[in-house]
Write an enzyme that holds these catalytic residues in place. Structure first.
Site, PDB file in Angstrom:
ATOM      1  N   ARG A  66     -49.262 -22.532  16.823  1.00 48.86           N
ATOM      2  CA  ARG A  66     -50.131 -22.188  18.757  1.00 48.86           C
ATOM      3  C   ARG A  66     -50.468 -20.639  18.276  1.00 48.86           C
ATOM      4  O   ARG A  66     -51.313 -19.884  17.499  1.00 48.86           O
ATOM      5  CB  ARG A  66     -48.262 -22.262  18.837  1.00 48.86           C
ATOM      6  CG  ARG A  66     -48.471 -21.572  20.339  1.00 48.86           C
ATOM      7  CD  ARG A  66     -46.423 -22.048  20.957  1.00 48.86           C
ATOM      8  NE  ARG A  66     -46.455 -20.493  20.212  1.00 48.86           N
ATOM      9  CZ  ARG A  66     -44.493 -20.612  20.496  1.00 48.86           C
ATOM     10  NH1 ARG A  66     -44.415 -21.504  21.515  1.00 48.86           N
ATOM     11  NH2 ARG A  66     -44.359 -19.463  19.533  1.00 48.86           N
ATOM     12  N   ASP A  76     -36.911 -16.385  28.151  1.00 42.83           N
ATOM     13  CA  ASP A  76     -37.276 -16.364  26.866  1.00 42.83           C
ATOM     14  C   ASP A  76     -38.844 -17.128  26.382  1.00 42.83           C
ATOM     15  O   ASP A  76     -39.003 -16.841  25.755  1.00 42.83           O
ATOM     16  CB  ASP A  76     -36.231 -16.086  25.164  1.00 42.83           C
ATOM     17  CG  ASP A  76     -35.426 -17.152  26.088  1.00 42.83           C
ATOM     18  OD1 ASP A  76     -34.754 -17.299  26.292  1.00 42.83           O
ATOM     19  OD2 ASP A  76     -35.502 -17.941  24.504  1.00 42.83           O
ATOM     20  N   ASP A 118     -43.645 -22.380  25.873  1.00 43.67           N
ATOM     21  CA  ASP A 118     -42.605 -22.808  24.431  1.00 43.67           C
ATOM     22  C   ASP A 118     -42.328 -24.069  24.691  1.00 43.67           C
ATOM     23  O   ASP A 118     -41.753 -24.220  26.201  1.00 43.67           O
ATOM     24  CB  ASP A 118     -41.463 -22.142  24.750  1.00 43.67           C
ATOM     25  CG  ASP A 118     -41.105 -20.582  23.547  1.00 43.67           C
ATOM     26  OD1 ASP A 118     -42.041 -21.159  22.595  1.00 43.67           O
ATOM     27  OD2 ASP A 118     -40.165 -20.612  23.447  1.00 43.67           O
TER      28      ASP A 118
HETATM   29  P1  AMP Z   1     -36.199 -22.591  22.252  1.00 45.33           P
HETATM   30  O1  AMP Z   1     -35.722 -23.458  23.110  1.00 45.33           O
HETATM   31  O2  AMP Z   1     -36.767 -23.578  21.339  1.00 45.33           O
HETATM   32  O3  AMP Z   1     -36.904 -22.163  22.991  1.00 45.33           O
HETATM   33  O4  AMP Z   1     -35.293 -21.576  21.255  1.00 45.33           O
HETATM   34  C1  AMP Z   1     -34.537 -20.989  21.702  1.00 45.33           C
HETATM   35  C2  AMP Z   1     -33.815 -19.570  20.055  1.00 45.33           C
HETATM   36  O5  AMP Z   1     -33.071 -20.453  19.460  1.00 45.33           O
HETATM   37  C3  AMP Z   1     -35.199 -18.890  19.519  1.00 45.33           C
HETATM   38  O6  AMP Z   1     -34.704 -17.563  19.194  1.00 45.33           O
HETATM   39  C4  AMP Z   1     -35.199 -20.073  18.767  1.00 45.33           C
HETATM   40  O7  AMP Z   1     -36.168 -19.097  18.053  1.00 45.33           O
HETATM   41  C5  AMP Z   1     -34.443 -20.568  18.366  1.00 45.33           C
HETATM   42  N1  AMP Z   1     -34.422 -21.972  17.691  1.00 45.33           N
HETATM   43  C6  AMP Z   1     -34.593 -23.165  18.307  1.00 45.33           C
HETATM   44  N2  AMP Z   1     -34.236 -23.997  16.981  1.00 45.33           N
HETATM   45  C7  AMP Z   1     -34.701 -23.655  16.281  1.00 45.33           C
HETATM   46  C8  AMP Z   1     -33.976 -23.693  14.518  1.00 45.33           C
HETATM   47  N3  AMP Z   1     -34.016 -25.281  14.372  1.00 45.33           N
HETATM   48  N4  AMP Z   1     -33.327 -22.860  13.173  1.00 45.33           N
HETATM   49  C9  AMP Z   1     -34.064 -21.254  13.873  1.00 45.33           C
HETATM   50  N5  AMP Z   1     -34.174 -21.552  15.302  1.00 45.33           N
HETATM   51  C10 AMP Z   1     -34.134 -21.131  16.221  1.00 45.33           C
HETATM   52 MG    MG Z   2     -37.406 -20.792  23.507  1.00 44.96          MG
END
Ligand code: AMP
Ligand code: MG
EC number: 2.7.7.-
Length: 487
Positions: free
Chosen positions: A176, A252, A262
């Site tokens: 990205r 976030d 995101d």
């Molecule tokens: P997101 O829903 O993708 O915006 O992610 C929310 C949070 O969860 C962020 O801090 C991401 O880095 C973390 N996160 C999402 N998927 C994973 C994963 N497979 N492993 C580790 N962290 C994750």
């Molecule tokens: Mg996120």
């Protein structure tokens, strides 16, 4: 044109220090291979498009190799998720590889998503699957082509690495790019952990790098917040005008640059539906299509709260007050253009609202309606589109009002009308079912469909010979697809 080893790094975020991010090395994927690359994104780094096909490209963006000047870091942030505060999030599976600048002097963060575990992985495995990586890649580049500010995507690298979600899948990485990866949640983190010094450093960093013109204002931080409010109002006006549903508007996932950021279970509307919820775990519809507008303001209020150490509450409130009027003005301006209008009249808002209500009640395809409306004169177009509506009397009344409005708008030829309208009304959008077709093929090792779809979506306003199937309404199986929220 540059080769891969000629990129120039300037890692300004990394230099903020360990309070802001942690040094972590990418965890390589097994048998990395190129799935798709964006030549337009490569051009932003002055990279020769031919190198996407070289093995070193897949090795770099599959976590096997790293530039000596790169400083991979996992950033810490927090944020409000579905309205509740989560005290610590952070890059749980993505790494800021470094900041690169191009020959034009633009700085681009390179962020490798799916790069393995970090101190912020919580319960996660640090990985991203091929399916969600392809969706993020296609959406970033398609939004950009539509003129909607977004983070960009350089490439997707696929692999043999097994990753367990609802079933076993394969790991992938998406590279990205954005001018900044700083989110509202970065400010919230330092505010709620009561670290005023770091918070001030962060604010200075954002001001200097991204809002330098605000330095000239009597209150630079306030001027910067106002800019952020304005950019978000403009961004969300574009989402609403083009039918983009983000799905996870947690703070976030909100960028301080006002870009789409995101990608998860996002969707473009097929049939117009103001109440559409693309995220199936969003049971209350907090992030439904029409709620994106007030949620934009809610998120800005959360950012405002985090900025109270720098800006008076009254000034923050006043700046927040700019959001709705600005959103409305931007939205109406776009919708007028989508209707082919070049002038403004007081009743235009009403004209748009009546149309959307009719579309909602008849399940009319949001994208194709506007495209076809511009195909010919207003009178011919509405006569042809009439069949798509159930409430014929309602549509006829709207059509009369529209034709009269077009007449008052001015005199122009059918060709002028078409050119003007087709320049703002896309023929091709990233429909969920199109992404799904490309993903199914890619999961079986055939990347031709994802590449073709990316190409088509890079020119959404231009009719492309032989690509008629990408401009169709979804087939029955492709309507209301349940897109897995796991990624
Ligand atoms: P997101 O829903 O993708 O915006 O992610 C929310 C949070 O969860 C962020 O801090 C991401 O880095 C973390 N996160 C999402 N998927 C994973 C994963 N497979 N492993 C580790 N962290 C994750
Ligand atoms: Mg996120």
């Amino acid at each position: 044109m540059k080769a891969l080893d000629e990129l120039t790094f300037d890692n300004r975020f990394a230099r903020l220090g360990d309070a802001f991010s942690t040094h972590v090395l990418p965890e390589p994927l097994d048998a990395p291979r190129l799935v798709v690359a964006s030549t337009a994104a490569m051009a932003l780094l002055d990279l020769d498009p031919a190198i996407a096909e070289t093995p070193v490209f897949a090795e770099l963006f599959g976590g096997h190799k790293l530039w000596a000047e790169a400083e991979p870091r996992a950033m810490v942030y927090s944020g409000h998720q579905f309205g509740g505060y989560t005290p610590q999030l952070g890059d749980g599976r993505g790494l800021l590889l470094g900041e690169v600048y191009n020959e034009a002097g633009e700085h681009w963060d390179l962020h490798l998503k799916g790069a393995g575990m970090t101190p912020y992985s919580r319960m996660g495995d640090g990985r991203a699957v091929l399916r969600s990586s392809i969706r993020e890649f296609l959406a970033s580049e398609a939004l950009h082509a539509l003129g909607i500010p977004s983070s960009r995507a350089l490439c997707v690298i696929g692999s043999d690495t097994p990753v367990w979600r609802e079933k076993q899948e394969r790991g992938a990485m998406v590279l990205r790019m954005a001018h900044s990866h700083i989110r509202f949640g970065h400010f919230e983190y330092f505010y709620y952990t009561k670290k005023p010094e770091q918070q001030a450093l962060l604010a200075e960093h954002v001001l200097n790098l991204h809002y330098p013109e605000c330095r000239e204002q009597p209150e630079p931080y306030l001027a910067m917040f106002r800019e952020i409010v304005e950019r978000n109002a403009e961004l969300i006006a574009k989402w609403q005008a083009y039918g983009f549903c983000h799905g996870v508007m947690n703070t976030d996932n909100m960028s301080i640059l006002g870009i789409t950021f995101d990608f998860g279970p996002f969707a473009f509307l097929d049939d117009f539906d103001a109440h559409f919820i693309c995220n199936h775990s969003d049971h209350e519809g907090r992030y439904s299509f029409s709620n994106q507008v007030p949620i934009g303001q809610w998120n800005l209020s959360a950012l405002a709260q985090a900025l109270t150490p720098f800006i008076s509450v009254d000034a923050l409130k006043e700046a927040l007050g700019l959001y709705l009027p600005l959103y409305q003005a931007n939205y109406l301006d776009l919708m007028r253009r989508r209707l082919g209008l070049t002038t403004a009249e007081d009743d235009d808002q009403h004209l748009v609202e009546r149309l959307l209500k009719l579309m909602q009640n008849s399940g009319v395809d949001y994208t194709l309606f506007f495209r076809r409306l511009g195909d010919e004169s207003a009178a011919l177009a509405v006569a042809r589109l009439r069949d798509d509506f159930v409430d014929l009397a309602g549509f006829d009344a709207w059509a009369e009002q529209y034709k009269a409005r077009v007449e008052r708008d001015g005199e122009y030829s059918e060709a002028q009308r078409r050119a003007r309208m087709h320049a703002v009304n896309p023929l091709y959008i990233l429909r969920n079912y199109l992404a799904q077709n490309a993903i199914v093929a890619a999961e079986s090792g055939d990347y031709s469909e994802v590449r073709r779809l990316h190409e088509v979506l890079s020119k959404p306003f231009e009719e492309q010979a032989g690509m008629e199937q990408y401009a169709q309404r979804p087939p029955d199986w492709g309507k209301h697809l349940e897109i897995s929220c796991s990624s």
